[in-house]
Design an enzyme around this catalytic site. Sequence first.
Site, PDB file in Angstrom:
ATOM      1  CG  ASN A 130      -0.182  -0.120   2.500  1.00 20.48           C
ATOM      2  OD1 ASN A 130       0.606   0.759   2.822  1.00 20.48           O
ATOM      3  ND2 ASN A 130      -0.377  -1.208   3.229  1.00 20.48           N
ATOM      4  CG  ASP A 175      -6.601  -5.383   6.316  1.00 28.07           C
ATOM      5  OD1 ASP A 175      -5.996  -5.363   7.404  1.00 28.07           O
ATOM      6  OD2 ASP A 175      -7.360  -4.468   5.943  1.00 28.07           O
ATOM      7  CG  PHE A 187      -2.537   5.479  13.608  1.00 24.95           C
ATOM      8  CD1 PHE A 187      -1.577   5.089  14.536  1.00 24.95           C
ATOM      9  CD2 PHE A 187      -2.547   6.792  13.178  1.00 24.95           C
ATOM     10  CE1 PHE A 187      -0.639   5.990  15.013  1.00 24.95           C
ATOM     11  CE2 PHE A 187      -1.619   7.708  13.653  1.00 24.95           C
ATOM     12  CZ  PHE A 187      -0.662   7.308  14.565  1.00 24.95           C
TER      13      PHE A 187
HETATM   14  N1  CTP Z   1      -3.411  -3.340  12.389  1.00 23.59           N
HETATM   15  C1  CTP Z   1      -2.584  -4.364  12.786  1.00 23.59           C
HETATM   16  N2  CTP Z   1      -2.594  -5.530  12.101  1.00 23.59           N
HETATM   17  C2  CTP Z   1      -3.413  -5.724  11.042  1.00 23.59           C
HETATM   18  C3  CTP Z   1      -4.270  -4.668  10.622  1.00 23.59           C
HETATM   19  C4  CTP Z   1      -4.248  -3.493  11.332  1.00 23.59           C
HETATM   20  O1  CTP Z   1      -1.811  -4.186  13.747  1.00 23.59           O
HETATM   21  N3  CTP Z   1      -3.385  -6.859  10.394  1.00 23.59           N
HETATM   22  C5  CTP Z   1      -3.414  -2.083  13.161  1.00 23.59           C
HETATM   23  C6  CTP Z   1      -2.979  -0.879  12.373  1.00 23.59           C
HETATM   24  O2  CTP Z   1      -1.587  -0.663  12.533  1.00 23.59           O
HETATM   25  C7  CTP Z   1      -3.804   0.239  13.022  1.00 23.59           C
HETATM   26  C8  CTP Z   1      -5.065  -0.458  13.446  1.00 23.59           C
HETATM   27  O3  CTP Z   1      -4.738  -1.828  13.532  1.00 23.59           O
HETATM   28  O4  CTP Z   1      -3.190   0.733  14.174  1.00 23.59           O
HETATM   29  C9  CTP Z   1      -6.247  -0.284  12.541  1.00 23.59           C
HETATM   30  O5  CTP Z   1      -5.904  -0.542  11.213  1.00 23.59           O
HETATM   31  P1  CTP Z   1      -6.964  -0.406  10.026  1.00 23.59           P
HETATM   32  O6  CTP Z   1      -6.317  -0.890   8.765  1.00 23.59           O
HETATM   33  O7  CTP Z   1      -7.559   0.968  10.060  1.00 23.59           O
HETATM   34  O8  CTP Z   1      -8.094  -1.370  10.516  1.00 23.59           O
HETATM   35  P2  CTP Z   1      -8.399  -2.877  10.244  1.00 23.59           P
HETATM   36  O9  CTP Z   1      -8.129  -3.638  11.496  1.00 23.59           O
HETATM   37  O10 CTP Z   1      -7.725  -3.364   9.011  1.00 23.59           O
HETATM   38  O11 CTP Z   1      -9.996  -2.821  10.070  1.00 23.59           O
HETATM   39  P3  CTP Z   1     -10.888  -2.409   8.795  1.00 23.59           P
HETATM   40  O12 CTP Z   1     -10.399  -3.205   7.632  1.00 23.59           O
HETATM   41  O13 CTP Z   1     -12.259  -2.782   9.256  1.00 23.59           O
HETATM   42  O14 CTP Z   1     -10.770  -0.913   8.607  1.00 23.59           O
END
Ligand code: CTP
Length: 401
Positions: free
Chosen positions: A210, A279, A325
């Site tokens: 990303n 993700d 975040f």
């Molecule tokens: N995060 C993490 N590990 C993941 C995904 C996210 O540690 N696999 C952490 C990110 O560093 C951030 C927070 O979780 O601090 C939220 O990340 P975000 O991408 O906004 O959320 P998601 O958990 O991916 O949820 P969604 O897809 O529903 O937005």
Amino acid sequence: MSRLHNKHIILAITGGIAAYKSAELVRLLIKAGAQVQVVMTSGATEFITPLTLQALSGNPVHQHLLNPQAEAGMGHIQLARWADVLLIAPASANVMARLAQGQADDLLTTLCLATHAPILMAPAMNQAMWHDLATQDNLKTLLARGFQVHGPADGEQACGDIGAGRMLEPNALVSAINEQFEQSLLSGKTVVITAGPTREAIDPVRYLSNHSSGKMGYALACSARDQGAKVILISGPTHLQPPEDVTFIAIESAQDMLEASLNVGAVADYFIAAAAVADYRPIMASEQKLKKRDADHGLTLELTQNPDILATMVQQHSHAIHVGFAAETEALIRHGQNKLERKGVQMIIANDVSNTHIGFNSDDNQVSLITASGVENLPLLSKQQLANQLILAISNIPNKA
Ligand code: CTP
């Protein structure tokens, strides 16, 4: 390392004989590693030339509020945001009066209204002007508004009078600036920060990733370090230099990041997840480079979900304070509050990534802080200034019982 290393200082010079000392002040600030932008009022240029200050600071001197050339470079609002500290030295009776009235009729007064940085002033004027009731009233107003006033010192004056009105010496003013960067909020604490993107291999030459630049996480690492913390920065690939005096762990994939985080989790007092973790990852990364001829009719990648690093850290190292975040394109606060609960963290820093002027890859960011006790909206700030505010807010989170 000096506390002023890489700090952004605006030195504003107003008209007064003490302006000659400002040249030495710039020299000392640069020697301490600070970045200095000089602002001069038209009165100041009667006492010392902009060329002298330009040569010493290494930057063009800012003199005018609405100069098209200057505004095309670093405009006044950008300059106000850039500053970590704004010092007015010498500060004349006139500038104190204009600031007390909240005027914005030149570059200096406008910057004072527009900046969120602490404003320090070192008054210098004839002793009778200093003691005049009008100046003393202005002083009270400025102190009540949070201006920090250093000096004036007593002694012999350029005009022959003896009394209070001499500008403090440059080294005393450098010490006053140093005190703004007190390294105490996190001394004795260990802060683990994840930053940047992760890369999920498709084959030996291709990956899913990303646009995260890593800037926010790196800025947080610098702020936490400057507040006396031992910092461990776990970073995906970025174009940034690892900050000095920070333990740096370079990783590629989400699984690497999880492993690195779990390895250091026991020593963490704070875990701040600033990384944009992918993700999903391909179920199987091909050992050999995928060939076009093998996928003549298109290619389907099968993906599986990556582990949630933050949520795993909350479960496995529950002693620490966890901050996440939330990058959202809609319903910022609602989604942020959901994440706060779902991940079991103490704070979510939510930002709207649909606005291209902030967030990913930009130098500025605007966020809302979400905790169990409510929502606080911060103003638009540079990522480093925002990081300073965030570290302040994070260090104020009550310890876990
Ligand atoms: N995060 C993490 N590990 C993941 C995904 C996210 O540690 N696999 C952490 C990110 O560093 C951030 C927070 O979780 O601090 C939220 O990340 P975000 O991408 O906004 O959320 P998601 O958990 O991916 O949820 P969604 O897809 O529903 O937005």
